[in-house]
Design an enzyme around this catalytic site. Sequence first.
Site, PDB file in Angstrom:
ATOM      1  CB  ILE A 125      -0.915   0.031   1.240  1.00  0.00           C
ATOM      2  CG1 ILE A 125      -1.757  -1.244   1.324  1.00  0.00           C
ATOM      3  CG2 ILE A 125      -1.807   1.277   1.196  1.00  0.00           C
ATOM      4  CD1 ILE A 125      -2.688  -1.470   0.161  1.00  0.00           C
ATOM      5  CE  LYS A 126       3.843   4.432  -4.855  1.00  0.00           C
ATOM      6  NZ  LYS A 126       4.154   4.772  -6.276  1.00  0.00           N
ATOM      7  CB  ILE A 127       1.120   5.720   2.919  1.00  0.00           C
ATOM      8  CG1 ILE A 127       0.054   4.620   3.095  1.00  0.00           C
ATOM      9  CG2 ILE A 127       0.789   6.930   3.789  1.00  0.00           C
ATOM     10  CD1 ILE A 127      -0.061   4.097   4.513  1.00  0.00           C
TER      11      ILE A 127
END
Length: 369
Positions: free
Chosen positions: A139-141
């Site tokens: 998951i890219k944050i």
Amino acid sequence: MTDNLRRLSAEGVAIWLDDLSRARLDSGNLQDLVREKEIVGVTTNPAIFQKAISGKDDYTAQIRDLAVRGVTVDEAIRMITTADVRDACDVLKPVFIKSDKVDGRVSIEVDPRLAHQTDPTVAEARQLWWLVDRRNLFIKIPATKAGLPAISTVIGEGISVNVTLIFSLERYREVMDAYLTGLEKAKAAGIDLATIESVASFFVSRVDTEIDARLDKIGSDEAKALRGKAGLANARLAYEAYEEVFGSDRWKALAEAGANPQRPLWASTGVKDPAYKDTLYVDDLVVTGTVNTMPEATLDAVADHGQIAGDAVHGTYDQSRAELAGLAGLGISYDEVVQQLEDEGVEKFEASWNDLLKSLQGELDRLRP
């Protein structure tokens, strides 16, 4: 033509593709790149999805079904993008297994409109993790101030994270601290730390683009001599910071509990200035334990004429500091530049996302009975 890519992999650099589309998946192109060009991971972002989906026939059947169901445009875009990412995860699953679950990863980004909101980012990360339902997902944050506590929270829940849009050395240290904090939370919750992976995406070429423009305005010989130096210097000093943090006693305690280091990932590696060699941000950032995510044009350039000559980072720290000090001596504020780049990065991804939503809404309206 793959000797350079094999050599790069042998130096300890994981080669990831900075692109994804349904056409790549349906044609078998992604599988070919994995088999033939050393690709062991995939990154996506809102701009990539906007380019992949807008006006493409590959998505018409799914969009028609979504239109018939009467879903909102926000739900439609999540169903479309997660379908592509899930399929890419399946393509890369053999790499995931072969690499002992280190590589074979595919990244999907939280809604960029949430970049400055902590709790909604956490909620979105949980939803994407559940929806894609693949252990080789990242998951890219974004590494905004609001993103930092979100990173710690989701890592603490056992969700693997690709931290994106890192430009400054100070923010990078905060990102590593957020990762370690998350691991400590996971450990306290009884989660197996070995199941958690993370990378920290440090952007390179955008730094040169902005600083070179400022150097060109100055126009002196000293300014000209520093063109094309800042991006590499910044990234190399980021690796020095990585070695410091992941050599600390705090990290060693987590490593003994089974934790994995958060690998530096070189992002934005496509060269923007034609005056520079098109493999600059690959050749000159070779160092073990890193990831380099490349657009396909850069991947092909490295395969064809890259100059992979071993470790290009160790031994450069003093020179890198001198180059950044030289910029300060010319009146260029490092802090101002990196904050501007972070703000612009969020804005660009949000603009791409909004363009995609607008385009997709038009298709839903057209295909809705």
